[in-house]
Write a protein that holds these residues in place. Sequence first.
Motif, PDB file in Angstrom:
ATOM      1  N   VAL A   1     -10.360  -4.846  11.841  1.00  0.00           N
ATOM      2  CA  VAL A   1     -10.169  -5.419  13.176  1.00  0.00           C
ATOM      3  C   VAL A   1     -11.506  -5.288  13.918  1.00  0.00           C
ATOM      4  CG1 VAL A   1      -8.662  -5.477  15.197  1.00  0.00           C
ATOM      5  CG2 VAL A   1      -7.782  -4.546  13.058  1.00  0.00           C
ATOM      6  N   PRO A   2     -12.560  -5.940  13.390  1.00  0.00           N
ATOM      7  CA  PRO A   2     -13.901  -5.736  13.954  1.00  0.00           C
ATOM      8  C   PRO A   2     -14.083  -6.282  15.370  1.00  0.00           C
ATOM      9  CG  PRO A   2     -13.934  -7.469  12.295  1.00  0.00           C
ATOM     10  CD  PRO A   2     -12.553  -6.867  12.276  1.00  0.00           C
ATOM     11  N   TRP A   3     -13.209  -7.151  15.814  1.00  0.00           N
ATOM     12  CA  TRP A   3     -13.339  -7.709  17.152  1.00  0.00           C
ATOM     13  C   TRP A   3     -12.829  -6.743  18.233  1.00  0.00           C
ATOM     14  CZ3 TRP A   3     -10.166  -9.502  13.321  1.00  0.00           C
ATOM     15  CH2 TRP A   3      -8.810  -9.323  13.503  1.00  0.00           C
ATOM     16  N   ARG A   4     -12.224  -5.619  17.828  1.00  0.00           N
ATOM     17  CA  ARG A   4     -11.785  -4.592  18.776  1.00  0.00           C
ATOM     18  C   ARG A   4     -12.576  -3.322  18.499  1.00  0.00           C
ATOM     19  NH1 ARG A   4      -5.572  -4.268  19.723  1.00  0.00           N
ATOM     20  NH2 ARG A   4      -6.370  -3.244  21.560  1.00  0.00           N
ATOM     21  N   ILE A   5     -13.116  -2.744  19.525  1.00  0.00           N
ATOM     22  CA  ILE A   5     -13.903  -1.523  19.365  1.00  0.00           C
ATOM     23  C   ILE A   5     -12.977  -0.323  19.448  1.00  0.00           C
ATOM     24  CG2 ILE A   5     -15.735  -0.111  20.363  1.00  0.00           C
ATOM     25  CD1 ILE A   5     -17.000  -2.744  21.339  1.00  0.00           C
ATOM     26  N   MET A   6     -13.007   0.495  18.407  1.00  0.00           N
ATOM     27  CA  MET A   6     -12.179   1.698  18.368  1.00  0.00           C
ATOM     28  C   MET A   6     -12.830   2.806  19.177  1.00  0.00           C
ATOM     29  SD  MET A   6      -9.348   1.584  16.553  1.00  0.00           S
ATOM     30  CE  MET A   6      -9.054   3.262  16.002  1.00  0.00           C
ATOM     31  N   PRO A   7     -12.025   3.610  19.876  1.00  0.00           N
ATOM     32  CA  PRO A   7     -12.585   4.794  20.528  1.00  0.00           C
ATOM     33  C   PRO A   7     -13.132   5.752  19.464  1.00  0.00           C
ATOM     34  CG  PRO A   7     -10.322   4.371  21.258  1.00  0.00           C
ATOM     35  CD  PRO A   7     -10.602   3.463  20.104  1.00  0.00           C
ATOM     36  N   ALA A   8     -13.986   6.663  19.880  1.00  0.00           N
ATOM     37  CA  ALA A   8     -14.508   7.662  18.949  1.00  0.00           C
ATOM     38  C   ALA A   8     -13.345   8.462  18.375  1.00  0.00           C
ATOM     39  CB  ALA A   8     -15.482   8.586  19.673  1.00  0.00           C
ATOM     40  N   SER A   9     -13.440   8.807  17.100  1.00  0.00           N
ATOM     41  CA  SER A   9     -12.337   9.508  16.433  1.00  0.00           C
ATOM     42  C   SER A   9     -12.000  10.828  17.124  1.00  0.00           C
ATOM     43  CB  SER A   9     -12.659   9.739  14.959  1.00  0.00           C
ATOM     44  OG  SER A   9     -13.832  10.509  14.820  1.00  0.00           O
ATOM     45  N   GLU A  10     -12.988  11.503  17.723  1.00  0.00           N
ATOM     46  CA  GLU A  10     -12.739  12.772  18.406  1.00  0.00           C
ATOM     47  C   GLU A  10     -11.756  12.618  19.562  1.00  0.00           C
ATOM     48  OE1 GLU A  10     -16.121  11.572  18.265  1.00  0.00           O
ATOM     49  OE2 GLU A  10     -16.332  12.497  16.294  1.00  0.00           O
ATOM     50  N   LYS A  11     -11.701  11.432  20.149  1.00  0.00           N
ATOM     51  CA  LYS A  11     -10.795  11.185  21.283  1.00  0.00           C
ATOM     52  C   LYS A  11      -9.364  10.921  20.830  1.00  0.00           C
ATOM     53  CE  LYS A  11     -14.318   9.388  24.374  1.00  0.00           C
ATOM     54  NZ  LYS A  11     -14.723   8.266  25.225  1.00  0.00           N
ATOM     55  N   LEU A  12      -9.155  10.779  19.523  1.00  0.00           N
ATOM     56  CA  LEU A  12      -7.849  10.399  18.995  1.00  0.00           C
ATOM     57  C   LEU A  12      -7.152  11.532  18.251  1.00  0.00           C
ATOM     58  CD1 LEU A  12      -8.906   6.931  17.582  1.00  0.00           C
ATOM     59  CD2 LEU A  12      -7.858   7.425  19.790  1.00  0.00           C
ATOM     60  N   LEU A  13      -7.671  12.731  18.350  1.00  0.00           N
ATOM     61  CA  LEU A  13      -7.129  13.835  17.561  1.00  0.00           C
ATOM     62  C   LEU A  13      -5.757  14.291  18.029  1.00  0.00           C
ATOM     63  CD1 LEU A  13     -10.363  15.908  16.969  1.00  0.00           C
ATOM     64  CD2 LEU A  13      -9.282  14.216  15.476  1.00  0.00           C
ATOM     65  N   LYS A  14      -5.377  13.983  19.247  1.00  0.00           N
ATOM     66  CA  LYS A  14      -4.050  14.389  19.743  1.00  0.00           C
ATOM     67  C   LYS A  14      -3.191  13.140  19.915  1.00  0.00           C
ATOM     68  CE  LYS A  14      -5.641  18.673  21.676  1.00  0.00           C
ATOM     69  NZ  LYS A  14      -5.759  19.519  22.816  1.00  0.00           N
ATOM     70  N   GLY A  15      -2.840  12.810  21.151  1.00  0.00           N
ATOM     71  CA  GLY A  15      -1.974  11.663  21.389  1.00  0.00           C
ATOM     72  C   GLY A  15      -2.708  10.343  21.337  1.00  0.00           C
ATOM     73  N   CYS A  16      -1.944   9.276  21.180  1.00  0.00           N
ATOM     74  CA  CYS A  16      -2.525   7.936  21.160  1.00  0.00           C
ATOM     75  C   CYS A  16      -2.986   7.562  22.564  1.00  0.00           C
ATOM     76  CB  CYS A  16      -1.500   6.920  20.659  1.00  0.00           C
ATOM     77  SG  CYS A  16      -1.093   7.105  18.916  1.00  0.00           S
TER      78      CYS A  16
END
Length: 128
Positions: free
Chosen positions: A60-75
């Motif tokens: 899904v390259p047209w959407r920028i993912m948040p940094a993985s560190e920000k996703l370690l808990k809740g969505c």
Amino acid sequence: SALKSMASTNKNGIKCPQDISSDASLPLYGKYFSDTNLIVGIRHPVLWFQSFYNFRVNNVPWRIMPASEKLLKGCIGGSQGVCGWRGNFHDFLYKLGKTKAGKFDQQQNQQQQQQKYEEYLDDMEDIQ
């Protein structure tokens, strides 16, 4: 015919990680596919998170993912369903009756037991 015979022996399936984490999916499987066998594959939660995160980044390259560190808990917004909470397979398997109560269910049960105990104490005071 050979085609009819082949159709009756072919097995179809889907792979959707969200199905056991969604409160809506399981009742729908029961309603519309009651004779279906459910096969659940489990990966190490860290490897699952890494793979799912990379899948979203690469597919899904047209959407920028948040940094993985920000996703370690809740969505969070923009996570496209990738978050550490979804790697807590134990709680989702509990819904299938495959594990003992998850943390949330244990806390809820403890709260109910505490409430019953407090009601018991109130009743005992009324009797005295």
